[in-house]
Design an enzyme around this catalytic site. Structure first.
Site, PDB file in Angstrom:
ATOM      1  CG  ASP A   8      -0.452   0.328   2.512  1.00 46.47           C
ATOM      2  OD1 ASP A   8       0.781   0.526   2.623  1.00 46.47           O
ATOM      3  OD2 ASP A   8      -1.234   0.414   3.483  1.00 46.47           O
ATOM      4  CB  CYS A  66       0.580  -2.280   4.759  1.00 45.25           C
ATOM      5  SG  CYS A  66       0.420  -3.056   6.377  1.00 45.25           S
ATOM      6  CB  THR A  68       2.242  -1.758  10.929  1.00 44.94           C
ATOM      7  OG1 THR A  68       0.996  -2.267  10.414  1.00 44.94           O
ATOM      8  CG2 THR A  68       2.037  -0.373  11.519  1.00 44.94           C
ATOM      9  CG  HIS A  99       9.979 -24.373  12.694  1.00 39.05           C
ATOM     10  ND1 HIS A  99      10.120 -24.206  14.053  1.00 39.05           N
ATOM     11  CD2 HIS A  99      11.118 -24.992  12.276  1.00 39.05           C
ATOM     12  CE1 HIS A  99      11.292 -24.705  14.443  1.00 39.05           C
ATOM     13  NE2 HIS A  99      11.909 -25.182  13.375  1.00 39.05           N
ATOM     14  CG  HIS A 135       8.147 -28.314  11.670  1.00 35.54           C
ATOM     15  ND1 HIS A 135       7.897 -27.622  12.831  1.00 35.54           N
ATOM     16  CD2 HIS A 135       9.454 -28.641  11.703  1.00 35.54           C
ATOM     17  CE1 HIS A 135       9.011 -27.523  13.534  1.00 35.54           C
ATOM     18  NE2 HIS A 135       9.966 -28.138  12.871  1.00 35.54           N
TER      19      HIS A 135
HETATM   20  C1  RB5 Z   1      -2.139   3.010   6.142  1.00 40.85           C
HETATM   21  O1  RB5 Z   1      -2.124   4.299   6.629  1.00 40.85           O
HETATM   22  C2  RB5 Z   1      -1.792   2.038   7.250  1.00 40.85           C
HETATM   23  O2  RB5 Z   1      -2.863   1.872   8.090  1.00 40.85           O
HETATM   24  C3  RB5 Z   1      -1.378   0.716   6.665  1.00 40.85           C
HETATM   25  O3  RB5 Z   1      -0.284   0.896   5.812  1.00 40.85           O
HETATM   26  C4  RB5 Z   1      -0.950  -0.349   7.644  1.00 40.85           C
HETATM   27  O4  RB5 Z   1       0.005   0.131   8.538  1.00 40.85           O
HETATM   28  C5  RB5 Z   1      -2.036  -1.074   8.322  1.00 40.85           C
HETATM   29  O5  RB5 Z   1      -1.842  -2.046   9.047  1.00 40.85           O
END
Ligand code: RB5
Length: 148
Positions: A8, A66, A68, A99, A135
């Site tokens: 994203d 993304c 995080t 695993h 596993h």
């Molecule tokens: C986008 O702003 C953010 O929410 C997305 O990239 C991500 O971190 C969501 O988990």
């Protein structure tokens, strides 16, 4: 091996870096399903695009990114047949392959720096599933949860 990658807007630069790292491997073909600019997009749509290629047999593994890595990994793991591992270190990346036979790697563009991310990717693409009996049993149980 074909790897499909998507991000994203929160991980656009990390995706470019990961593509550079993947280009080091002559036996890896990549497909980038976007996003391609900084306009805001919804990470579940990206997870669906990446994972759809894997479940249709059009790619072997995927990388989803993304801000995080959390949202896109949760979304990826809702898709039948996907085992997405959110990794922020090399040990987890190796274990996710040995695993868990993870077929998708997730990382956070606002969390993991380019250096560590590169090492995570190198480790993840070169580590094979251990084929250990315990596993395999645990993965079968994990996948059976999809049908409960
Ligand atoms: C986008 O702003 C953010 O929410 C997305 O990239 C991500 O971190 C969501 O988990």
């Amino acid at each position: 091996m074909k790897i499909v990658i998507g991000c994203d807007h929160g991980a656009l630069e990390l995706k470019k870096e990961v593509l550079k790292v993947l280009a080091e491997f002559k036996d890896i073909e990549t497909e980038d399903v976007g996003t391609f600019d900084t306009e805001s997009v919804d990470y579940p749509d990206i997870a669906e695009k990446v994972c759809g290629k894997i479940t249709k047999g059009e790619a072997d593994r995927g990388i989803v990114l993304c801000g995080t890595g959390i949202g896109i990994s949760i979304a990826a793991n809702k898709i039948k047949g996907i085992r997405a591992a959110l990794c922020g270190d090399v040990f987890s990346a190796r274990m996710s392959r040995e695993h868990n036979d993870a077929n998708v790697l997730a990382m956070g563009g606002r969390v993991t720096g380019f250096g560590p991310a590169g090492e995570i990717v190198r480790t993840w693409v070169t580590t094979e599933f251990s084929q250990g009996e315990r596993h395999i049993r645990r993965i079968e149980k994990m996948m059976a949860l999809e049908n409960k």
